[in-house]
Design a protein around this motif. Structure first.
Motif, mmCIF file in Angstrom:
data_model
loop_
_atom_site.group_PDB
_atom_site.id
_atom_site.type_symbol
_atom_site.label_atom_id
_atom_site.label_comp_id
_atom_site.label_asym_id
_atom_site.label_seq_id
_atom_site.Cartn_x
_atom_site.Cartn_y
_atom_site.Cartn_z
ATOM 1 N N LEU A 90 0.841 -1.207 0.000
ATOM 2 C CA LEU A 90 0.000 0.000 0.000
ATOM 3 C C LEU A 90 0.874 1.254 0.000
ATOM 4 C CD1 LEU A 90 -2.789 -1.059 2.532
ATOM 5 C CD2 LEU A 90 -3.120 -0.547 0.098
ATOM 6 N N ALA A 91 1.926 1.226 0.808
ATOM 7 C CA ALA A 91 2.801 2.406 0.909
ATOM 8 C C ALA A 91 3.567 2.656 -0.378
ATOM 9 C CB ALA A 91 3.775 2.221 2.076
ATOM 10 N N SER A 92 3.945 1.586 -1.086
ATOM 11 C CA SER A 92 4.721 1.748 -2.323
ATOM 12 C C SER A 92 3.852 1.992 -3.542
ATOM 13 C CB SER A 92 5.570 0.493 -2.556
ATOM 14 O OG SER A 92 4.731 -0.633 -2.808
ATOM 15 N N GLY A 93 2.543 1.901 -3.377
ATOM 16 C CA GLY A 93 1.634 2.138 -4.494
ATOM 17 C C GLY A 93 1.411 0.919 -5.369
ATOM 18 N N HIS A 94 1.862 -0.231 -4.934
ATOM 19 C CA HIS A 94 1.647 -1.449 -5.716
ATOM 20 C C HIS A 94 0.331 -2.145 -5.353
ATOM 21 C CE1 HIS A 94 6.094 -1.110 -6.314
ATOM 22 N NE2 HIS A 94 5.734 -1.535 -7.522
ATOM 23 N N ALA A 95 -0.349 -1.632 -4.351
ATOM 24 C CA ALA A 95 -1.654 -2.158 -3.967
ATOM 25 C C ALA A 95 -2.538 -0.987 -3.574
ATOM 26 C CB ALA A 95 -1.527 -3.147 -2.806
ATOM 27 N N TYR A 96 -3.837 -1.215 -3.537
ATOM 28 C CA TYR A 96 -4.757 -0.132 -3.222
ATOM 29 C C TYR A 96 -5.990 -0.667 -2.506
ATOM 30 C CZ TYR A 96 -7.137 -1.752 -7.501
ATOM 31 O OH TYR A 96 -7.774 -2.507 -8.463
ATOM 32 N N LYS A 97 -6.656 0.236 -1.828
ATOM 33 C CA LYS A 97 -7.889 -0.106 -1.140
ATOM 34 C C LYS A 97 -9.055 -0.002 -2.110
ATOM 35 C CE LYS A 97 -6.190 1.627 3.338
ATOM 36 N NZ LYS A 97 -6.412 2.591 4.429
ATOM 37 N N CYS A 98 -9.918 -0.999 -2.050
ATOM 38 C CA CYS A 98 -11.088 -1.039 -2.933
ATOM 39 C C CYS A 98 -12.351 -1.049 -2.076
ATOM 40 C CB CYS A 98 -11.025 -2.276 -3.832
ATOM 41 S SG CYS A 98 -12.553 -2.600 -4.729
ATOM 42 N N PHE A 99 -13.213 -0.062 -2.320
ATOM 43 C CA PHE A 99 -14.428 0.085 -1.533
ATOM 44 C C PHE A 99 -15.681 -0.350 -2.295
ATOM 45 C CE2 PHE A 99 -11.341 2.819 0.409
ATOM 46 C CZ PHE A 99 -11.599 2.765 1.773
ATOM 47 N N SER A 100 -15.498 -1.017 -3.429
ATOM 48 C CA SER A 100 -16.656 -1.467 -4.197
ATOM 49 C C SER A 100 -17.485 -2.435 -3.367
ATOM 50 C CB SER A 100 -16.197 -2.161 -5.483
ATOM 51 O OG SER A 100 -15.547 -1.251 -6.345
ATOM 52 N N THR A 101 -18.790 -2.255 -3.404
ATOM 53 C CA THR A 101 -19.688 -3.124 -2.640
ATOM 54 C C THR A 101 -19.950 -4.419 -3.409
ATOM 55 O OG1 THR A 101 -21.679 -2.220 -3.657
ATOM 56 C CG2 THR A 101 -20.819 -1.085 -1.695
ATOM 57 N N PRO A 102 -20.394 -5.456 -2.728
ATOM 58 C CA PRO A 102 -20.731 -6.697 -3.426
ATOM 59 C C PRO A 102 -21.765 -6.487 -4.526
ATOM 60 C CG PRO A 102 -20.599 -7.090 -1.066
ATOM 61 C CD PRO A 102 -20.487 -5.602 -1.260
#
Length: 465
Positions: A90-102
């Motif tokens: 997350l810190a390096s920008g290689h991953a991200y948070k996804c808030f999409s609902t089911p």
């Protein structure tokens, strides 16, 4: 390169033949290369994983003779490492948070299917930072958007996949728990695994995992994806190692047979573990699927029953005899029975069944055999045979044979007319080993008691000839 391989079973069931083959090929490659065989228990499926399954897997590996050089390591004890690596990405920008609902994900999936496209995540949160506070989220890895990924597989050769086929898959669920395709990379990387040898059903996972290696700054290992085994079912191959042991398969036979499911060394069929360690290599592992052949498996087991020393086989046989209710010990008599009978069975259970008459006090005479072989003309010779055996002090196959030949010559009888009544008297039927060996292997007093009772039975059928 220092070879480090791993076997990573999930304790959600017993160790079956497919798992044995994967573990064995890893073990043999490590031994052949002077490397290290690591055992990792992938127990993150908390609902299905059970400690008792872990114990039977460890027991099976120990019994088969392929103990790990390191481990077992347990994934459930490594969550701190996984969470640390997720934060790094997350810190390096290689991953991200996804808030999409089911509901949003399902709507995207239905739209893709309606348009004839492969359902994939829309990546709507990939480059956003306007995260809503307090809302649940998952963490996704950023897959490359252009180009291809190529691996040079030790079994499958060169395989290439277009990254457009790859999704930004979830590496941490909304409850914070990491997913398989993420933790397996972290484990293999932090354990310095040099070669990942596993089933071909994991090949697609490999192309999802390689970008994770690179995002974490690790060099991907060398991969070897084994073809799957055809013909496995609930009754063949998918049974546990322990079930095959209970059926009377020898550990040498299991290792020997499984080693040949996809690997060969010339025309040789029977291998010791030492030979397998010496000869094994991926230059002779095929790409095509192999078939589980129960008849061939039984043949290999029968061959190993012949190859073990009678003393060793008798020791292995003892628990099966005890299970059948026979009060026996490993002594000269049992060793002699083992040597005599092992060629007539293909499992230890079958050996017990075939040899029952040595351990039972009662003999049940087979009616069809009696009708065929207990004829009036043979009774005088058989009666004389038993009398002369009773006078015999040196109870060996050679001295017993001499008595038979003497009586056959005197009464002008063919071998069958004395051998078959002997078998009926001793075993109840006519299916037995060499009659001289058979008589000699019985305790002298037991043999004579049964033979005399056999004379009485013979007389009751044909009269006092």
């Amino acid at each position: 390169m220092t070879v480090r391989v791993r076997f990573a079973p999930s304790p959600t069931g017993y160790l079956h033949m497919g798992g044995v083959r994967t573990g064995l090929f890893n073990y043999l490659f490590a031994k052949n290369q002077g490397g290290t065989f690591v055992l990792r228990v992938e127990d993150t499926d908390l609902e299905r994983s059970k400690p008792e399954y872990t114990e039977v897997i460890l027991d099976a590996m120990s019994w088969l003779g392929m103990p790990p050089d390191e481990g077992p390591y347990y994934q459930t004890k490594r969550f701190d490492i996984y969470h640390e690596k997720i934060e790094e990405l997350l810190a390096s920008g290689h991953a991200y948070k996804c808030f999409s609902t089911p509901e949003e994900l399902e709507a995207d999936r239905e739209k893709a299917l309606a348009e004839g496209r492969k359902p994939m995540y829309s990546r709507k949160w990939r480059d956003r930072s306007d995260y809503p506070e307090g809302e649940p989220f998952v963490v996704r890895i950023k897959m490359p958007l252009e180009g291809t990924i190529t691996i040079t597989d030790m079994v499958q050769g060169t395989v290439t996949v277009d990254v457009k086929e790859l999704d930004d898959f979830i590496i941490a669920r909304s409850d914070g728990s990491p997913t398989y395709n993420f933790v397996v990379v972290v484990d293999d990387a932090t354990m310095d695994i040099s070669h990942v040898i596993r089933g071909n059903d994991h090949l697609n996972n490999t192309f999802r995992q390689i970008p994770v290696y690179r995002a974490l700054g690790y060099e991907p290992p060398t991969f070897g994806h084994l073809p799957l085994i055809d013909g496995l079912s609930k009754r063949k191959g998918s049974m546990s190692v322990q079930a095959y042991r209970e059926m009377g398969f020898l550990k040498e036979a299991i290792v020997n047979y499984v080693s040949r499911l996809g690997w060969s060394h010339g025309d040789q069929e029977i291998f010791t573990m030492e030979e397998l360690e010496q000869y094994f290599g991926f230059d002779h592992v095929g790409r095509s699927s192999s078939s589980f052949d129960q008849d061939k498996f039984l043949w290999v087991n029968a061959e190993w029953m012949k190859r073990l020393a009678p003393e060793e086989l008798a020791s292995r046989w003892l628990p099966y005899l005890k299970e059948a209710g026979y009060d026996v010990d490993v002594d000269e008599r049992l060793i002699a029975i083992t040597a005599l009978m092992r060629d007539r069975a293909n499992t230890m259970v079958a050996l017990t069944e075939a040899s029952h008459y040595f351990f039972s006090d009662e003999v049940t005479y087979d009616e069809k055999a009696s009708e065929k072989w207990l004829k009036p003309g043979g009774l005088p010779g058989f009666r004389t045979l038993v009398e002369r055996l009773d006078a015999l002090s040196d109870w060996t196959p050679q001295t017993i044979e001499a008595v038979y030949k003497e009586v056959m010559a005197e009464f002008e009888l063919g071998m069958a007319k004395v051998a078959q009544p002997t078998r009926i008297a001793l075993t109840g039927a006519t299916n037995s080993p060499s009659v001289y060996e058979l008589v000699a292997t019985f305790d002298r007093d037991v043999a004579l008691a049964r033979l005399k009772k056999g004379v009485t039975y013979y007389e009751s059928r044909v009269g006092d000839a």
